[in-house]
Structure formats: C-alpha cells, structure tokens
Design a protein around this motif. Structure first.
Motif, PDB file in Angstrom:
ATOM      1  N   LEU A  68       0.812  -1.311   0.121  1.00 17.38           N
ATOM      2  CA  LEU A  68       0.036  -0.047  -0.058  1.00 17.38           C
ATOM      3  C   LEU A  68       0.962   1.341   0.080  1.00 17.38           C
ATOM      4  N   GLY A  69       2.042   1.289   0.763  1.00 15.55           N
ATOM      5  CA  GLY A  69       2.946   2.429   0.683  1.00 15.55           C
ATOM      6  C   GLY A  69       3.568   2.510  -0.578  1.00 15.55           C
ATOM      7  N   PHE A  70       3.810   1.658  -1.253  1.00 16.98           N
ATOM      8  CA  PHE A  70       4.513   1.729  -2.539  1.00 16.98           C
ATOM      9  C   PHE A  70       3.472   2.031  -3.667  1.00 16.98           C
ATOM     10  N   LEU A  71       2.112   1.619  -3.700  1.00 14.72           N
ATOM     11  CA  LEU A  71       1.235   2.299  -4.447  1.00 14.72           C
ATOM     12  C   LEU A  71       1.021   3.770  -4.114  1.00 14.72           C
ATOM     13  N   ALA A  72       1.051   4.277  -2.937  1.00 11.42           N
ATOM     14  CA  ALA A  72       0.850   5.670  -2.670  1.00 11.42           C
ATOM     15  C   ALA A  72       2.080   6.290  -2.932  1.00 11.42           C
ATOM     16  N   LYS A 116      -2.791  18.204  -7.774  1.00 12.66           N
ATOM     17  CA  LYS A 116      -2.383  18.837  -6.437  1.00 12.66           C
ATOM     18  C   LYS A 116      -3.409  18.253  -5.345  1.00 12.66           C
ATOM     19  N   PHE A 117      -4.604  17.914  -5.611  1.00  9.26           N
ATOM     20  CA  PHE A 117      -5.499  17.345  -4.531  1.00  9.26           C
ATOM     21  C   PHE A 117      -5.009  15.883  -4.253  1.00  9.26           C
ATOM     22  N   ILE A 118      -4.577  15.247  -5.230  1.00  8.15           N
ATOM     23  CA  ILE A 118      -4.106  13.721  -4.962  1.00  8.15           C
ATOM     24  C   ILE A 118      -2.707  13.707  -4.273  1.00  8.15           C
ATOM     25  N   THR A 119      -1.880  14.713  -4.783  1.00  6.42           N
ATOM     26  CA  THR A 119      -0.433  15.145  -3.694  1.00  6.42           C
ATOM     27  C   THR A 119      -0.953  15.214  -2.353  1.00  6.42           C
ATOM     28  N   PHE A 120      -1.836  16.021  -2.035  1.00  6.37           N
ATOM     29  CA  PHE A 120      -2.216  16.455  -0.604  1.00  6.37           C
ATOM     30  C   PHE A 120      -2.616  15.147   0.122  1.00  6.37           C
ATOM     31  N   SER A 121      -3.585  14.338  -0.799  1.00  3.37           N
ATOM     32  CA  SER A 121      -4.014  13.186  -0.097  1.00  3.37           C
ATOM     33  C   SER A 121      -2.987  12.184   0.089  1.00  3.37           C
ATOM     34  N   PHE A 138       0.649   8.968   3.917  1.00  2.00           N
ATOM     35  CA  PHE A 138       1.967   8.942   4.531  1.00  2.00           C
ATOM     36  C   PHE A 138       2.118   9.220   6.130  1.00  2.00           C
ATOM     37  N   SER A 139       1.474  10.390   6.266  1.00  2.00           N
ATOM     38  CA  SER A 139       1.639  10.838   7.625  1.00  2.00           C
ATOM     39  C   SER A 139       0.770   9.993   8.554  1.00  2.00           C
TER      40      SER A 139
END
Length: 841
Positions: free
Chosen positions: A700-704, A725-730, A735-736
């Motif tokens: 899941l982390g790899f896909l993200a 930009k929205f996907i980058t923020f999501s 990750f957080s």
C-alpha cells in the motif's frame, strides 16, 4: 534427686501392701550412690556382684541372694557403666534417664530397658517446635564430652535438613573434680560473648547433666565481671532437672523464666502426697539419705543426742516440705521419679509373670523348689519384653522391640517466681508414634515468655522474615538461613513468609499489586458496548454515509460536464473502495473470531489497494492526456479505457495475491495475550506472519508513493480543476497517518492497539475523501450554474475568486500548440478529450 528415692520407697510400700502381686513376699531394695564419678560407679555396680561387705566381684562366699534386676541410672554415663558390668550376667537393667551410647548402637545392650522413649524423638519434636514458632536461627549448648558431641552430631544435620541453622555452638565443662571445674568455668566465661548473639534469642540445650548446673554457675558469676545479662528462651531436653546443688539453692533462677522443656510424662499415683507427708525424723531409721537431704534443704543440722543445748538453730523435724522452693523439692511426683516408680512395677510384674508361668513352673518343680530366690536374671527378659499393664495412675507400661518405654513427652513451660520457686505449665504434647504431622501439639496461649520479650513471642531468625510478595536470596559466605528479601519478578507471587522462590500464577490468573495473591484475569477486547467501540462505530457509519452521499451525488449528476471531466468510472470505483475500507473497520470491533481475523487486514488491504490504484490511474490519465493534445500524437493510442482498467486491475491483483499467499501459509488467528498488561487477558487477532502483514502494508505504501510521485510531477499543469495537487495532498495525509501508525501500533497494548488501526484506516480514507471530492461537490450542489461546458471553457469566478487560466508551455512549442483542445484537458477529464479528438478525425 531425693524424690527418686521416695518414689522407689513408695512403690515398694504399695507392692508389699498389694495382695495379688507377689503374695506373701516382702519386697526390699538396696541403693548405691555413684556420685556421678566413673570409678565410683564401677565400684558400686561391682559391689553388687560381690559377697556382702567383701569386695570380691564374681565370687559368692555365703548365701547372698542373686540380683534379679537393677534400676538406674539417671545420666547416660552411669547407665553405660552399669550396662557394661551387668550385661555379661544378663541382668535386666531399667534406666530411668535417657541413654545415648556415644560409641555404638543401643542394640548392643540387649539387657537394657529404657523407661524413657528414644531421645531422637525429642530432637525431631524440637525441630517441629522451632518450625511452629518460626525460629530458624538458634544457639546450641552441650557438655564438652562424648555425649555432648553425639548430641551435636545428631542435631546439626537434622536442623539443616529442616531449614534451621545454628547461630553458635557452646560446649560447657564436663563433670569433673572441683579444682578442675573452676578453671573450666573461667574458660567458659571467656566465650560468654558467643551467647550474646543478638539475633539468636532461642538456645537449644542438651539437658544431660551437668548442663543445668554449668549454666547456672555461668549466669551466677557474670554480674561480678560486669558482663551483660542474657535474655534467651531456653529449650531443653528431658534430662534437664531443675534441681539445685546445695551451694545453688539461693541463686536466682529468673534467667530461666519462660523456658520450655520436653519432660517425661508423669501422673500422680494415688497416695503419694500422703506418703510424702509421713517423712519425719522417724523415717531416718531406714533412710541413710534423709538426714543429708533435710539438713541441706532446711539449712539446719540435726542436734546430736549427747550435745548440750546451745544457741545454734537445730532441725526439729517439724519443718514442712511444702515450704521448700521447687528447685529443692517438688511435692508432685515428676518425670524421673515416675520412671523409677514404673520401673519397680515393671520388674515386679515380670517376676510375678515368671512365677505364674506354667512352663517355668513345670521346669522348676521338676528340678528345683518353687521360689522367687531361684529365678535367674536372664529368665526375666522374656517377660519384660512382653510386659504390659496399667499402673495405679492409669498409664500403660510396656516396651517396644528395642527396649524403649512406649510413651510420649509433655511440653512444659517453666514459670519462675521471685522466691526461687517455679511451676510447670503443661503447654503441649509430643507423641512419637502419632501420624506424621500430628506428633506435636502446642497450646501457645498458655505459654509465658521471658519478661525481656514483654512476654510476647520472641523472634529468633538471622534476619527479618521475607513477607508475601518477596522471596529469599542467599547472602554470600553466610549460612542459608541468612538471606536478603527481593520482590517477586513480574508475573509471579509468593503467598507465604520466607518462600525460597516465587511461583507463577495458574492459567487465567495474575498477581495482584502486592504480588502475594493470584486473582482472576479480566478478558478485554474492543467491544460494541464500550465508549471506544461506540465512537468507532459512529465514525465508521458517518464516513460511510458521507461516501454514499458523494457516490449518490456523482451518480445522479453523471451526465454533467464536471462528472464526465473527472472520469466517472474511476470515481465510482474510488468511492466504492473507500466505502469498503470504512466498513472494514467493523471487522476490528467485537470478540475476535476466525473469520473476522482472516478478513481484518486482508479485506482492508485489497480495498485500499483498489482505491490507490484508482487514484494512480486518474493521475496517469491526466499526464497522458496532456501529452496527447497534439493531433496525430502517438500518445493517443494510450488514451483508452483499457489502460485505466489495466492499472486498477493490475494494482489490485498484486495485493490480492499477497493476501492469498498470506491466508494460505500463515493466516491470522484468534489469540490471547496474558503478558502485555497486568491482570488482563487481551483477546486479539494474531497476524500469523508479521512478514506478510508488513508486505501488505508495504505494498500500500508503494502504491501511494508511485501515485504521489506522478501527482507531484503533474502539479505544474494548469490548475483549473487539475486533481494532481489534490491527489498529492491526499498522499501526504496517507503517509502521515501510516508512518505514525507503525510506532504507535507497537507502543500500545490491548484494545487500544485495535483502536489505533481503526483510526488509521478512517484517517487515511477520510484524507482521500476530503482532499479530492469537496471542490467538485461544491460546484455540483452549491454552484450548479458553473457545471456547464461553456463556463468551463472560459475565464470564470470560481469559489468567489476571479482567476485566469495560464497555460504553462515552453516557448519553443507555444506556436505549435493549439490552445482550444488543451482547455478541457486541464479539467482533468479524459472523456471530453477523447470525444473532441474523435470528432476531428
């Protein structure tokens, strides 16, 4: 000592007055004094084997009658000497004191009958007495002779085997002549400091004489040397007789107040008190010991008949025996005197049985005249070994196969008074032949302890007790009774004092706070009824309803430009997968079961991988669409729906494959954790394989990460409705959440660990939902007039802000680029681009 003689005389008197025992026979006795000196003892016993008034042992020169039996002596040394001389003649010897041969087994003396039970029983009883009161650090006192050495050799191993240590060993002088004895007492005084051992408040004394007299002598001279007085509880064996020598009769006996001794069981034969009161000067005609006793007891001489009257106080003979202190004379028949009494009766009953025996009668009538004077000493052994009768006090008299008197010991507490008298208080009983664990009975409420201890039970231990919750740890270079107390380790208890090791609680129980008791464990898991579970359910259904609402809104407005511009099929897949992610949280709530454990992580992993694959497909589609704006570009062939489906399908199948391998090899299973939290059994789902768990999470982390990278690279595309930009923020939110999840997950225990997983799932899903869809929902619901193709193709006020749509392209390509087909591309929709270019082909 004089009472022993009186007991013998009283028994003789009773027997001579008895009509059924030895009828027509007058019983007599002969007393010899050994003076506690070996050579005098030898001489005395040899004189019995000689002609009257002629010391020629083993020769009978007149009609002296044969000795039938001997009663004596009080101490082992005297008994041993008598046995050595009498044994070859097979003369029965009944010793009324303890007999502990230092150089061999008692079975080497077959003609000896002991009126006291085996002395070893007292040692065992003493060990049980120490264990009963918790005394493990005691002093040992014994005479410095063979008998004292044998006592120590027997007692020290017995103590060790039963968890008792000796704090010191002090040997007192042996019996000897007065000039030697004084030097030995002074030498003993040099070792007096040994007795001052502060922690050893109990001393076990071998009562074999002269222990009593030695100890009294030592305590008498201590004040003259300004030495501290002793405060001890004296535990003594049955040989100890609290009688004083003539020089000791005025000495204080308060040091022995509260002493405890094993005493020979005794009862009062009827008539003995009356018999004692008959002792007057008229008694002296047949008693050579009377005058010596009377003069020493009452501290007055008898006036010789020819001496004239003077001022000296003479004995009148009217003095009262009951006025004497108990250390000089006791009115009741005590243990050793009672043994003399029973010994006389045992011999008489054996004589009577021998006389009445038919076989003996027949043999005697065929060869000799019937008469007691013709009975040989060896003929009595057969009857003595089998003798059994009840004496006048109601006690049974019999011997075991080893010649020991079958009886028990009384446990006596000695209470001293200022006038040098004392009383014996019976506080218990020792039955050697009782069942294990029932040999010793103690009534400690009756015990009077020494005044120095405020008449409270004294402690006699090397160190304080280790109380429950602690265990013992041996101190280096010290005896095993000296130890430190350490708290029980985690998960273990001690529920008794002075436990050597702590023990584990049974399954289903755990130690309490003090670690001295096991209490039932509490089952815990994240249930539907508790607040944390209720809050989780509310959040799950809230996010699920929001997701359904978004999905319904997009479905309802599926033909509007903004929905088409956002690739409605991917949007539906994304929303459905997010809905499943939220609903997967319900698998974590409730009692773990096999099916829920299998689905918890696998279902969430697959559903979330579909969501991330959809976002990745959205981002790649935008990038490819921008690259395919030039007519005739080869990128147009990638602008097909099969590419989108392939990305979503391929990304999801990899995660599904990982989960299938996980379930087929090391699947999760319901488990219990009894060690993470004290007092709590945690019901949880064990991941089965940590490696597979982190593989699924890592994928899941790899896909993200891939999705984040592509979206980050597309962030500079025209930003009017650009989702990059929205996907980058999501993805940053994702990750957080999951980077903080790993340490938080491992630092929490129990149901809070499950709550962390639920929170992470909800947070990451809500991050995706809240980062991508609110701007589109605002236009669809709040500003429907903006949801038209014409408005989207020109400058417009958006979210209350007027903005231009700059087209950021390199100068070299700016002349070749047709702006009109780029505008719909910047909306992020693939379908409008495909439709536009399909119409121009």
């Amino acid at each position: 000592m004089y009472q022993h003689i009186l007991a013998l005389a009283f028994a003789r008197k009773e027997i001579n007055e008895h009509l059924k025992i030895l009828p027509n026979i007058t019983l007599g006795f002969h007393i010899l004094n050994s003076y506690y000196i070996a050579r005098m003892t030898y001489k005395a016993i040899l004189s019995l084997l000689s002609t009257h008034q002629r010391f020629v042992p083993n020769f009978l020169c007149d009609n002296q009658e044969t000795i039938v039996a001997v009663i004596g002596g009080l101490v082992t040394e005297v008994s041993a000497i008598m046995t050595i001389i009498a044994n070859p003649y097979k003369i029965p010897q009944l010793t009324y004191g303890s007999f502990s041969p230092p150089h061999g087994d008692k079975t080497l003396f077959p003609c000896l009958y002991q009126m006291v039970p085996d002395e070893v029983h007292q040692y065992v009883g003493c060990v049980q007495l120490f264990q009963y009161f918790g005394w493990t650090w005691v002093g040992l006192l014994a005479a410095d002779d063979d008998y004292g050495d044998m006592f120590l050799q027997t007692v020290v191993p017995l103590f060790t085997q039963n968890g008792i240590c000796y704090a010191f060993i002090l040997q007192t002088p042996k019996r000897t002549y007065i000039e030697e004895y004084t030097g030995l007492i002074l030498k003993l005084l040099e070792n007096y400091h040994v007795l001052l051992e502060r922690k050893a408040n109990v001393c076990f004394v071998h009562g074999e004489p002269p222990s009593w007299h030695n100890l009294r002598m030592l305590l008498f001279i201590v004040p003259f040397y300004n030495l501290p007085l002793l405060a001890k509880v004296w535990i003594v064996t049955s040989q100890w007789d609290f009688e004083s020598l003539s020089i000791q009769k005025l000495w204080d006996i308060q040091n022995f107040h509260g002493a405890i001794s094993f005493t020979i069981h005794s009862k009062q034969p009827p008539g003995f008190q009356k018999f004692i009161h008959t002792i007057k000067p008229s008694w002296a005609k047949g008693d050579n010991f009377f005058q010596n006793f009377w003069e020493q007891a009452f501290n007055c001489p008898f006036k010789p008949s020819k001496m004239k009257e003077d001022k000296k106080e003479w004995c009148t003979g009217e003095e009262k025996l009951e006025s004497l202190p108990s250390t000089l004379f006791e009115m009741n028949m005590m243990g050793h005197s009672y043994n003399v009494y029973n010994g006389v009766y045992a011999v008489v009953h054996a004589l009577h049985a021998a006389y009445l025996s038919r076989s003996n009668y027949k043999r005697l009538t065929e060869r000799e005249n019937v008469g007691f004077h013709n009975i040989k000493p060896w003929q009595l052994h057969h009857f003595l070994r089998r003798i059994s009768f009840n004496n006048s006090a109601g006690d049974t008299v019999s011997f075991d196969q080893n010649g020991y008197f079958i009886a028990g010991f009384d446990i006596t507490n000695w209470v001293a008074f200022p006038n040098n008298s004392f009383v014996r208080v019976n506080v218990g009983r020792l039955e050697p032949h009782a069942l294990p664990g029932k040999m010793l009975t103690i009534n400690d409420d009756k015990i009077v302890w020494p005044r120095h201890f405020n008449e409270m039970l004294p402690l006699s231990v090397c160190n304080d007790h280790c109380y429950p919750g602690h265990s013992k740890r041996k101190k280096e270079r010290e005896k095993f009774c000296c130890y430190d107390c350490i708290p029980c380790p985690k998960g273990m208890i001690s529920n008794q004092k002075d436990m050597a090791t702590c023990i584990k609680c049974p399954n289903g129980q755990y130690p309490n706070k003090n670690k001295n008791q096991c209490i039932p464990l509490v089952l815990t898991y994240l249930s539907y009824e508790e607040p944390l579970g209720i809050i989780s359910i509310i959040l799950v259904f809230s996010f699920s309803l929001i997701t359904i609402f978004v999905l319904r809104t997009f479905w309802k407005h599926r033909d509007t430009p903004i929905v088409k511009a956002n690739n409605k099929s991917l949007t539906y897949i994304l929303l459905i997968s997010l809905l499943l992610c939220f609903l997967c949280c319900l698998l974590f709530i409730g009692k773990p079961k096999k099916i829920t454990c299998h689905l918890q992580h696998t279902a969430f992993s697959v559903a979330f991988s579909v969501a991330l694959s959809s976002l990745l497909a959205k981002t790649i589609t935008v990038v490819l669409a921008f690259m395919a704006t030039k007519p005739g570009s080869r990128m147009q062939k990638w602008m097909q729906k099969r590419l989108v489906n392939s990305i979503v399908l391929f990304g999801s199948l990899i995660q599904a494959s990982v989960c299938i391998i996980w379930l087929s090899t090391f699947p999760p299973f319901p488990d219990v954790d009894m060690h993470s939290l004290d007092g709590i059994i945690i019901l949880k789902c064990n991941e089965g394989s940590d490696f597979m768990f982190y593989c699924a999470l890592g994928y899941l982390g790899f896909l993200a990460l891939v999705c984040f990278t592509v979206a980050f690279l597309a962030r500079k595309l025209p930003d009017n409705f650009n989702e990059a930009k929205f996907i980058t923020f999501s993805m940053l939110v994702f990750f957080s959440v999951w980077l903080s999840f790993v340490p938080t997950y491992h630092s929490t225990k129990g149901k809070h660990m499950v709550a962390v997983e639920i929170f992470s799932i909800l947070s990451s899903g809500a991050g995706l939902l809240g980062s991508i869809f609110p701007p589109k929902l605002y236009i669809i619901i709040m500003r429907p007039e903006l949801n038209s193709k014409e408005i989207l193709l020109r400058k417009e006020r958006f979210f209350g802000t007027s903005f231009e749509m700059p087209i950021m392209v390199p100068p070299a390509t700016r002349k070749q680029l047709d702006v009109s087909p780029l505008i719909p591309l910047l909306f992020g929709g693939m379908e409008m681009v495909v439709d536009r270019y399909a119409g121009s082909l």
